[in-house]
Design a protein around this motif. Structure first.
Motif, PDB file in Angstrom:
ATOM      1  N   PRO A 161     110.130  25.145  89.492  1.00 26.17           N
ATOM      2  CA  PRO A 161     109.917  26.591  89.569  1.00 26.17           C
ATOM      3  C   PRO A 161     108.506  27.044  89.920  1.00 26.17           C
ATOM      4  N   THR A 162     107.497  26.224  89.642  1.00 28.28           N
ATOM      5  CA  THR A 162     106.142  26.654  90.011  1.00 28.28           C
ATOM      6  C   THR A 162     105.801  26.279  91.452  1.00 28.28           C
ATOM      7  N   GLN A 175     113.459  22.953  95.129  1.00 26.61           N
ATOM      8  CA  GLN A 175     114.238  24.112  94.643  1.00 26.61           C
ATOM      9  C   GLN A 175     114.440  24.069  93.129  1.00 26.61           C
ATOM     10  N   PHE A 176     114.178  22.910  92.515  1.00 30.65           N
ATOM     11  CA  PHE A 176     114.300  22.799  91.054  1.00 30.65           C
ATOM     12  C   PHE A 176     112.924  22.754  90.360  1.00 30.65           C
ATOM     13  N   ILE A 178     101.122  15.421  86.328  1.00 29.34           N
ATOM     14  CA  ILE A 178     101.521  16.825  86.357  1.00 29.34           C
ATOM     15  C   ILE A 178     103.037  16.934  86.174  1.00 29.34           C
ATOM     16  N   TYR A 179     103.403  17.752  85.207  1.00 31.93           N
ATOM     17  CA  TYR A 179     104.819  18.006  84.918  1.00 31.93           C
ATOM     18  C   TYR A 179     105.365  19.026  85.910  1.00 31.93           C
ATOM     19  N   LEU A 180     106.562  18.771  86.422  1.00 31.04           N
ATOM     20  CA  LEU A 180     107.152  19.706  87.378  1.00 31.04           C
ATOM     21  C   LEU A 180     108.368  20.455  86.840  1.00 31.04           C
ATOM     22  N   THR A 181     109.269  19.746  86.168  1.00 28.52           N
ATOM     23  CA  THR A 181     110.464  20.436  85.710  1.00 28.52           C
ATOM     24  C   THR A 181     111.286  19.540  84.787  1.00 28.52           C
ATOM     25  N   THR A 182     112.279  20.158  84.175  1.00 34.04           N
ATOM     26  CA  THR A 182     113.244  19.434  83.343  1.00 34.04           C
ATOM     27  C   THR A 182     114.634  19.991  83.616  1.00 34.04           C
ATOM     28  N   GLY A 183     115.613  19.111  83.646  1.00 36.46           N
ATOM     29  CA  GLY A 183     117.011  19.524  83.704  1.00 36.46           C
ATOM     30  C   GLY A 183     117.760  18.963  82.511  1.00 36.46           C
ATOM     31  N   PHE A 228     118.384  14.813  79.079  1.00 29.65           N
ATOM     32  CA  PHE A 228     117.377  15.558  79.823  1.00 29.65           C
ATOM     33  C   PHE A 228     116.816  14.663  80.930  1.00 29.65           C
ATOM     34  N   ASN A 259     113.119  14.654  83.063  1.00 26.87           N
ATOM     35  CA  ASN A 259     111.789  15.242  83.273  1.00 26.87           C
ATOM     36  C   ASN A 259     111.185  14.683  84.554  1.00 26.87           C
ATOM     37  N   LEU A 275     117.280  15.751  90.028  1.00 27.95           N
ATOM     38  CA  LEU A 275     118.715  15.816  89.904  1.00 27.95           C
ATOM     39  C   LEU A 275     119.180  14.463  89.427  1.00 27.95           C
TER      40      LEU A 275
END
Lengths: 217, 217
Positions: free
Chosen positions: B191-192, B188-189, B65-70, B86, B88, B20
């Protein structure tokens, strides 16, 4: 999860792997959850095919090297302002390390384009978008020089054991050939790799020409 | 590149690592290009500190390891509609593998929040956003149980050799404690990972309560 990702351009259906998703969910179908399962990685992945010519997808791609993410990327006007999707791009580590040295991709490079739902309201977030839910499609771009006429091919993942080949007449092949920055891949959208390609002098003639034609150049 | 990433919430400045970003570029400063250099990864990274208490940042985090992007995530209204960014999120592989088994984070977990510029017009893209240019700030969330009072701490990367500690009074600590889904991290952000935490029963009481209070629950 599991809305189908396809690309509709001028009435035809085309894939678009490697960072430009241009996607519209068409219909639900079998989820690819097993493919996204964060599997323990074992030996390096090498492209393998079934007797029917389907690719066996890499299950461990989420543990590969991350390259970039786009949101709602398209070369056409957005048709549904309420539908949003992220696309994440990964590449196998062996190919990535080669790119760092050479500025281009070796044989057996495998890139994965993963669609993910984009949510806006959730938890403490009220603005912008975050990734949420399962996959919304997987496409794979494989370099297998001895197997494919143009060295590369695109595949659409159908299940954890099957990805079907896009025919060489699909729009993805011509679009990547005509516009991609390095060796038919959209390195112009991979911010950590573009400077390497520039330094190594591996930008394609088509992309270099496109850059030169931009306003202000 | 190198615009500073900070978070302004109700007149105070707070970090917000782990998905966030809530970010406004405040001013330019020394670019973190060297930190983002796609370095060859060697031995696993273990948090290390200078005698002044600064963290030595991980140079190889883009190979983690990539987790997410907003994109433009915020818990406040967007103040500048023309500025897009963005974020990451990456985590060290050892911590990721532990999470797969347990649904929570081990000691020495290191998460990196990387800001990246978001462009819209470029090459064949005309709609949506893609990542472009250098970093727009790096923040690090470290679990070091014997070192920090709350087990975790946040750091702001200043250079390739120095990341300064956010004081325990910074808003990031209370926000993560009160709202994050797993062990003060915003799973919660991711997704895997969220399904794994749900399966393992590691969701925080605060997040579970927040979920239960959502409309329709």
């Amino acid at each position: 999860m599991g809305s189908r990702v396809r690309v509709v351009v001028a009435g035809t259906v085309a894939c678009c792997a490697a960072a430009l998703v241009l996607a519209y969910p068409m219909h639900d179908r079998t989820a690819h959850a097993a493919v996204s399962a964060a599997a323990e990685s074992g030996a390096p992945y090498t492209p393998s095919y079934t007797k029917d010519g389907d690719l066996v997808p890499p299950v461990q791609y989420r543990e590969w090297i991350y390259l970039t993410t786009g949101l709602d990327m398209s070369y056409t006007p957005k048709s549904n302002p309420d539908m949003h999707m992220f696309d994440n791009v990964f590449v196998n580590p062996e190919a990535y390390r080669s790119f760092l040295q050479t500025g281009t991709w070796p044989d057996k490079t495998v890139m994965v384009l993963e669609g993910r739902g984009a949510a806006s309201k959730g938890s403490i977030n009220t603005t912008g978008h975050f990734q949420s839910g399962g996959q919304m499609g997987l496409e794979i771009h494989v370099k297998d020089e001895s197997r494919f006429p143009g060295k590369w091919a695109f595949f659409d993942v159908q299940s954890e054991t099957k990805a079907t080949l896009f025919p060489q007449t699909a729009n993805c092949y011509s679009c990547h050939a005509e516009h991609a920055a390095v060796d038919t891949t959209f390195v112009q959208f991979y911010p950590t790799l573009l400077p390497i390609a520039q330094k190594k002098g591996t930008l394609s003639a088509a992309y270099t020409k496109e850059l030169a034609a931009q306003p202000g150049k």
